[in-house]
Enzyme design. Sequence first.
Site, PDB file in Angstrom:
ATOM      1  N   LYS A   7      38.666  43.253  36.714  1.00  0.00           N
ATOM      2  CA  LYS A   7      40.099  43.346  36.968  1.00  0.00           C
ATOM      3  C   LYS A   7      40.424  44.763  37.420  1.00  0.00           C
ATOM      4  CE  LYS A   7      44.653  42.775  34.893  1.00  0.00           C
ATOM      5  NZ  LYS A   7      45.422  42.317  33.737  1.00  0.00           N
ATOM      6  N   ARG A  32      55.070  42.353  37.363  1.00  0.00           N
ATOM      7  CA  ARG A  32      55.731  43.231  36.387  1.00  0.00           C
ATOM      8  C   ARG A  32      57.180  42.809  36.200  1.00  0.00           C
ATOM      9  NH1 ARG A  32      51.991  48.047  36.855  1.00  0.00           N
ATOM     10  NH2 ARG A  32      50.063  46.902  36.518  1.00  0.00           N
ATOM     11  N   LYS A  62      39.797  39.756  39.919  1.00  0.00           N
ATOM     12  CA  LYS A  62      41.242  39.847  40.114  1.00  0.00           C
ATOM     13  C   LYS A  62      41.623  41.226  40.632  1.00  0.00           C
ATOM     14  CE  LYS A  62      45.377  39.707  37.313  1.00  0.00           C
ATOM     15  NZ  LYS A  62      45.893  39.672  35.975  1.00  0.00           N
ATOM     16  N   TYR A 117      49.829  30.737  42.224  1.00  0.00           N
ATOM     17  CA  TYR A 117      51.201  30.284  42.004  1.00  0.00           C
ATOM     18  C   TYR A 117      51.556  29.115  42.925  1.00  0.00           C
ATOM     19  CZ  TYR A 117      51.267  34.603  39.380  1.00  0.00           C
ATOM     20  OH  TYR A 117      50.967  35.586  38.480  1.00  0.00           O
TER      21      TYR A 117
END
Length: 331
Positions: free
Chosen positions: A202, A212, A254, A319
């Site tokens: 990551k 965020r 990621k 998503y």
Amino acid sequence: MNSGSFPEVRPRRLRATPAMRRLVAETRIDPAQLVLPLFVRDDIVEPVPLQAMPGVVQHTFDSLGAAVTEAAEAGLGGVMLFGVPADSAKDARGSGATDPDGVLNAATRVAVAEAGDALVVQTDLCLDEFTDHGHCGVLAPDGSVDNDASLERYRDMALEQARAGSQMLGLSGMMDGQVAAVRGALDAEGFDQVAVLAYAAKYASAFYGPFREAVGSTLRGDRKTYQLDPANRREGVREALLDVAEGADVVMVKPAMSYLDLVADVSASVPVPVWAYQVSGEYAMIEAAAANGWIERERAILETLTSIRRAGAEAVLTYWAVEVARSLKGL
Ligand code: PBG
């Protein structure tokens, strides 16, 4: 004798018709290889749309239930839950993360009840949403992120998530030794069937920007002392190997699109499934360009997912999971 080259060799033969292209495609996407990240709040009465992620919302418990049902009907492999506690519920040690009634643990119970056996309910295991300083661990007196003290919190967090019914814990904190710590805690309490998904490689990425907002992050500063430097490739593979040695069931890279070399390297190096997370900024870029008419939205989305799969990821957190799964099924 065939010369082995033009004019006998004509690679375009295999591209001539849609049926031929479909037959020779090396990479396919199955809805079961898509995982939908979901954000959940317990202090709202209606879902809250996210400005920088058009089409994505922070869910209420009710709308979470509906989203899980929708994900199951679309044939997704799983959902990944993120809790968004109210600011008033945050403190220095991230107590909400280990509260059985904290937003993430409560949401997990809702999702598990809704999902049944239809898909795998996974939970983000990290302290950043729950701490008032926004870091993924607890702080030492000098303000640095205290690795080993954070592991103690992760152990407790893992147990509460397992008790809530999470079937796979997404360890995204990038603390050294986190996989072994969590695996040990789970096994000691009889949760040997709860799987560990290690966010092994990551990176400290600008592409987490919209996330965020999604989780109401209170972070000031950055995560560069624990997340990987985007300059480093070998180190990403090292992290994945360490996590496998510590007992990770799945390792993740990621973000996805700017790190396809890592996806390829890691998938060539480990004996466990490799997943990739197409993060908020990757989503936002395509949505923004498409909204301006600068890019063909559906083609661009499928191209990114195909490329992530082609690089070696068996599954992808995205998503767009429900939309893509539906279009793959012709719905
Ligand atoms: C940490 C976490 C982050 C994301 C997933 N888990 C943010 C961070 O590390 O700063 C980012 C996901 C995204 O951008 O879509 N709990």
